[in-house]
Design a protein around this motif. Structure first.
Motif, PDB file in Angstrom:
ATOM      1  N   LYS A  27      -0.504   0.228  -8.474  1.00  0.00           N
ATOM      2  CA  LYS A  27      -0.449   1.437  -7.640  1.00  0.00           C
ATOM      3  C   LYS A  27      -0.625   2.698  -8.481  1.00  0.00           C
ATOM      4  CE  LYS A  27       2.363  -0.455  -3.938  1.00  0.00           C
ATOM      5  NZ  LYS A  27       3.629  -0.355  -3.203  1.00  0.00           N
ATOM      6  N   ARG A  36      -3.766   5.368  -8.239  1.00  0.00           N
ATOM      7  CA  ARG A  36      -3.576   6.803  -8.012  1.00  0.00           C
ATOM      8  C   ARG A  36      -4.292   7.615  -9.084  1.00  0.00           C
ATOM      9  NH1 ARG A  36       1.963   5.542  -6.943  1.00  0.00           N
ATOM     10  NH2 ARG A  36       2.487   6.315  -9.003  1.00  0.00           N
ATOM     11  N   THR A  67     -10.696   7.370  -2.968  1.00  0.00           N
ATOM     12  CA  THR A  67      -9.357   7.937  -3.065  1.00  0.00           C
ATOM     13  C   THR A  67      -8.332   6.922  -2.571  1.00  0.00           C
ATOM     14  OG1 THR A  67      -9.545   8.914  -0.870  1.00  0.00           O
ATOM     15  CG2 THR A  67     -10.179  10.290  -2.758  1.00  0.00           C
ATOM     16  N   THR A  68      -7.178   6.986  -3.138  1.00  0.00           N
ATOM     17  CA  THR A  68      -6.095   6.095  -2.717  1.00  0.00           C
ATOM     18  C   THR A  68      -4.943   6.944  -2.243  1.00  0.00           C
ATOM     19  OG1 THR A  68      -5.186   6.026  -4.939  1.00  0.00           O
ATOM     20  CG2 THR A  68      -6.729   4.280  -4.341  1.00  0.00           C
ATOM     21  N   SER A  69      -4.139   6.384  -1.391  1.00  0.00           N
ATOM     22  CA  SER A  69      -2.979   7.095  -0.875  1.00  0.00           C
ATOM     23  C   SER A  69      -1.777   6.833  -1.763  1.00  0.00           C
ATOM     24  CB  SER A  69      -2.697   6.618   0.551  1.00  0.00           C
ATOM     25  OG  SER A  69      -1.473   7.135   0.983  1.00  0.00           O
ATOM     26  N   ARG A  70      -0.883   7.776  -1.887  1.00  0.00           N
ATOM     27  CA  ARG A  70       0.333   7.593  -2.668  1.00  0.00           C
ATOM     28  C   ARG A  70       1.270   6.605  -1.985  1.00  0.00           C
ATOM     29  NH1 ARG A  70       2.543  10.726  -6.554  1.00  0.00           N
ATOM     30  NH2 ARG A  70       1.110  12.116  -7.547  1.00  0.00           N
TER      31      ARG A  70
END
Length: 181
Positions: free
Chosen positions: A161, A165, A176-179
């Motif tokens: 993760k 990020r 893009t990745t989400s937090r």
């Protein structure tokens, strides 16, 4: 050893002491000499380094330079031989070495000055004019982002993760990745 005993004010301000110079005048002359030396040193340094470096002292043939952080210190070490020979040739023939010391307060003062001058990245983007050195903007390349994602695919969940990020901070075309993932 220095005479650090208290002295009367009239002795400090008296111009007619036995040696012909008052202690205050000696301090003033020393400060003026160090300022002149500081200007000379900054003139010999690369432009991007000038704001992060200053002369701290000069004693017994050793020039003490203060630098903002370890990163700038390493850059200054590469410049040190050329700086040493240029200073010997121009103004300090008795210079034997240069001592470089990190002074974190210099970093804070330089950052505060750039903020007071309105020298933010946003203002630079609007006007295209910089009033002084801007701190470098760090960006992750697309290739680095892909390498981070590849590494994330083989990593434990928590590290995966964090790497995703970090990879998401690459240019606009990067995935893009989400937090919250």
């Amino acid at each position: 050893m220095r005479n650090s005993r208290p002295q009367l004010l009239d002795i400090l301000f008296d111009d007619a002491t036995a040696a012909g110079q008052s202690p205050l005048r000696v301090v003033q002359q020393r400060a003026a000499a160090l300022l002149k030396l500081n200007r000379a040193v900054k003139g010999l340094l690369p432009t991007q380094m000038q704001a992060w470096c200053r002369v701290g002292n000069y004693r017994q043939g050793v020039l003490v330079l203060e630098i903002a952080n370890a990163s700038w210190m390493m850059r200054l070490r590469y410049e040190q031989p050329a700086l040493l020979s240029a200073l010997r040739a121009q103004i300090l023939p008795s210079l034997s070495s240069i001592d470089i010391r990190i002074n974190p307060s210099l970093m804070a003062k330089t950052e505060n000055l750039s903020q007071k001058n309105g020298n933010s990245a946003q203002e630079y983007e609007k006007t295209g004019i910089s009033k002084g050195p801007l701190p470098p903007v760090r960006q992750i390349s697309m290739q680095s982002a892909e390498e981070l994602r590849l590494l994330a695919s083989r990593s434990p969940e928590k590290l995966r993760k964090a790497l995703e990020r970090l990879a998401g901070m690459a240019g606009e075309g990067a995935k893009t990745t989400s937090r919250n993932n």
